[in-house]
Design a protein around this motif. Structure first.
Motif, mmCIF file in Angstrom:
data_model
loop_
_atom_site.group_PDB
_atom_site.id
_atom_site.type_symbol
_atom_site.label_atom_id
_atom_site.label_comp_id
_atom_site.label_asym_id
_atom_site.label_seq_id
_atom_site.Cartn_x
_atom_site.Cartn_y
_atom_site.Cartn_z
ATOM 1 N N ALA B 33 39.966 38.993 39.013
ATOM 2 C CA ALA B 33 39.959 38.430 37.656
ATOM 3 C C ALA B 33 40.040 36.905 37.713
ATOM 4 O O ALA B 33 39.364 36.210 36.945
ATOM 5 C CB ALA B 33 41.122 38.990 36.846
ATOM 6 N N MET B 59 45.941 40.930 32.195
ATOM 7 C CA MET B 59 46.118 40.493 33.598
ATOM 8 C C MET B 59 47.164 41.295 34.374
ATOM 9 O O MET B 59 47.609 40.883 35.438
ATOM 10 C CB MET B 59 46.471 38.990 33.672
ATOM 11 C CG MET B 59 45.358 38.057 33.292
ATOM 12 S SD MET B 59 43.915 38.188 34.346
ATOM 13 C CE MET B 59 44.511 37.407 35.849
ATOM 14 N N CYS B 66 39.181 44.185 31.837
ATOM 15 C CA CYS B 66 38.651 43.356 32.923
ATOM 16 C C CYS B 66 37.760 44.173 33.865
ATOM 17 O O CYS B 66 37.495 43.747 34.978
ATOM 18 C CB CYS B 66 39.789 42.713 33.711
ATOM 19 S SG CYS B 66 40.840 43.904 34.565
ATOM 20 N N CYS B 79 41.851 42.601 37.537
ATOM 21 C CA CYS B 79 43.158 41.934 37.626
ATOM 22 C C CYS B 79 44.067 42.598 38.648
ATOM 23 O O CYS B 79 45.106 42.048 39.004
ATOM 24 C CB CYS B 79 43.848 41.915 36.263
ATOM 25 S SG CYS B 79 44.518 43.510 35.740
#
Lengths: 471, 106
Positions: B33, B59, B66, B79
């Motif tokens: 990420a 995250m 992501c 992430c």
């Protein structure tokens, strides 16, 4: 191959690390599983790297995390990073996924130290690239030393907003503005609890220092903001909101949202632990006894997964959970357990007193949890608030019904990002207390598992790359 | 959207990965990420439902926004994966591709 341990601890944050150190001290064989590649949890993320420059910007608590992480790694506890728990059976068999292979661990006691997640902040435009959570931006700072290349706007409510802003400023990174959404009435609700917070002078002084830093750098603060909306087509271009009777607009490429953190209850919900609604922190938390034990035999919870009390408290509840397990498994007497837990209990009482003040002060505004009809609530299946209000009106009395009607909660995040909002919308539409809205009932696998990973674990000749089961 | 602070030790990132064919340098312990952002991308995918662009939001493995393709495997959480030398990262447009050849062989 199935491994066996006295105690399996899920999560290597402050609670999990402290629990494992205490378990080892009392002669329990312990294993710590963690989804992340490095120990520390989110609060001490990448604390193992010991980057002096980051240490200065992140402050003294992060330095404490570095020391704890070092002690944990040196203690010789079985530690399994990159390991995801995807099922926990009533017999305390943990089904795990590591490096693309499934496996199993049997334990006599399980401590879930799976921590917290940030409360979803469903404002208009929150799905646009260029909108992230405040915690996410802080993780980028901790893991990569990455900072916004243009001044960001931080919006929402809670201490983390000021903390990240102060950390950016300390690292020489400009901040465009803080847009604070906690209602002014919160100050009156919190005021009677100021006295107990005074016992935590350190915490209040830290808060005051952060606000001074914001003032010194001339960062604009808006208070009592509402009706937040992010503008943009392909990505964020501006944040608009109501404040002081006018509509404000700030151009920015990066909006960081935050409305506090909530316990990560995915596993405790899945294994059917009893939960209680916390009307102050506005979240579910597992019902725990004085030793962190849940209503499911042999399963305890330590740290913020049992209610949001912060990283320092998490170390104490981790220690207490392991002492409870050691007594349950006959390694120590009840007397020895009680004596060993006394100092942690005293610290917890102090820490929780201060927390109540913060919880009331930064309690999210209704509008931040219940967006207008056109806003996406379920990010995975792209279900809007309007659709969810509609199904609540025609008979969805809980999250399972809302899911059946609309597919909300059926994407890869398994309802983690929409559950709290769907519950708030159902409760509001049907005029019922949030505590009486049945939450999602998560099922195994807790995280997506591929057929290839399962096949690899049984050692058949099945091609391991035939991964058709992820989503 | 993000840039790197100069590091304390002054060392240059040593790992090489590519994102949509463009090389990005990372340090050990940094995630895919982070590679997306450092390569200048705000979005790592478009959604299967409406084709809207999305980038990493949380995250920490919760939001699944992501998702990207890593070394040919789709739907990976950028992430949660640390970068390795030579990793090939592709942004994922719409639903992930099913590899018919591999799927039919079992």
């Amino acid at each position: 191959m199935t491994e066996r341990f006295d105690i399996a601890i899920v999560g290597a944050g402050p609670a999990g690390m402290a629990a494992s150190l205490e378990a080892k001290m009392h002669g329990l064989s312990a294993v710590v599983l963690d989804e992340q590649p490095r120990p520390g949890g989110q609060i001490y993320r990448r604390a193992d790297a010991r980057d002096a420059r980051l240490e200065a910007a992140l402050g003294a608590e992060y330095a404490h995390g570095m020391a704890l992480t070092e002690k944990f790694l040196a203690a010789g506890v079985a530690y399994r990073p990159n390991t995801t728990l995807w099922d926990l059976s009533p017999e305390l068999r943990l089904s795990i996924l590591r490096d693309g292979r499934a496996g199993e661990i049997d334990a006599s006691h399980v401590v879930l130290a799976t921590g917290a997640m940030e409360r979803p902040v469903p404002v208009r435009g929150w799905t646009l690239p260029g909108v992230m959570s405040v915690g996410a931006a802080q993780i980028l700072l901790k893991t990569t030393g990455a900072v916004p290349d243009k001044p960001p706007v931080l919006a929402g409510s809670g201490p983390l907003l000021y903390l990240l802003a102060a950390q950016y400023l300390a690292a020489g990174v400009p901040v465009r503005a803080l847009v604070e959404t906690q209602p002014r009435a919160n100050y009156w609700d919190a005021a009677p609890h100021l006295l107990s917070a005074l016992w935590q002078r350190k915490l209040l002084l830290k808060g005051a220092a952060m606000l001074r830093a914001l003032r010194a750098h001339g960062v604009k603060r808006w208070q009592g903001a509402s009706n937040l909306a992010v503008e943009g087509n392909e990505a964020c271009t501006a944040l608009t909101f109501d404040a002081g009777g006018t509509r404000e607009r700030i151009e920015t490429e990066l909006v960081l949202l935050h409305e506090g953190v909530i316990p990560n209850v995915h596993v405790t919900m899945a294994i059917n632990c009893a939960h209680d609604w916390d009307a102050t922190q506005l979240c579910w938390r597992p019902r725990l006894d004085a030793w962190g034990a849940t209503s499911v035999e042999g399963v305890s919870v330590a740290g913020d997964g049992g209610g949001i009390w912060g990283a320092e408290a998490a170390e104490h509840t981790g220690r207490i959970a392991s002492l409870g397990a050691a007594e349950r498994l006959g390694k120590i007497s009840a007397d020895a357990r009680d004596r060993a837990a006394a100092s942690s209990r005293a610290s917890l009482g102090r820490l929780r007193g201060a927390r109540r003040f913060l919880d009331l002060l930064y309690k999210p505004a209704k509008g931040q949890r219940q967006p207008p009809d056109d806003v996406i609530v379920c990010r995975c299946e792209e279900v809007t608030a309007g659709t969810l209000r509609q199904v609540a009106r025609i008979g969805a009395i809980g999250l399972t019904q809302a899911k059946t009607y609309t597919r909300c909660g059926m994407g890869p995040c398994q309802g983690r990002m929409c559950g709290p909002t769907v519950a708030a919308l159902v409760a509001d539409t049907r005029k019922m207390p949030e505590a009486s809205v049945p939450p999602y009932r998560p099922r195994a696998p807790y995280k997506p598992v591929t057929i290839g990973a399962l096949a690899a674990s049984v050692g058949t000749e099945t091609p391991t790359d035939a991964s058709i089961g992820a989503h | 959207m993000f840039r790197r602070l100069p590091s304390a030790d002054g060392g240059a990132p040593s790992l090489r990965v590519t994102v949509d064919g463009v090389p990005v340098a990372l340090r050990p312990g940094e995630t895919v990420a982070a590679a997306l952002f450092l390569a200048g991308h705000k979005a790592g995918r478009t959604t299967p439902v409406t084709g809207s662009p999305r980038g990493p939001y949380c995250m920490m493995g919760v939001c699944f926004d992501c998702l990207v393709e890593i070394d040919g495997e789709g739907n990976r959480q950028a992430c949660m994966v640390e970068a390795r030398e030579g990793m090939v990262v592709m942004r994922q447009m719409g639903a992930r591709a099913l590899d018919d050849k591999k799927a039919s062989s079992c």
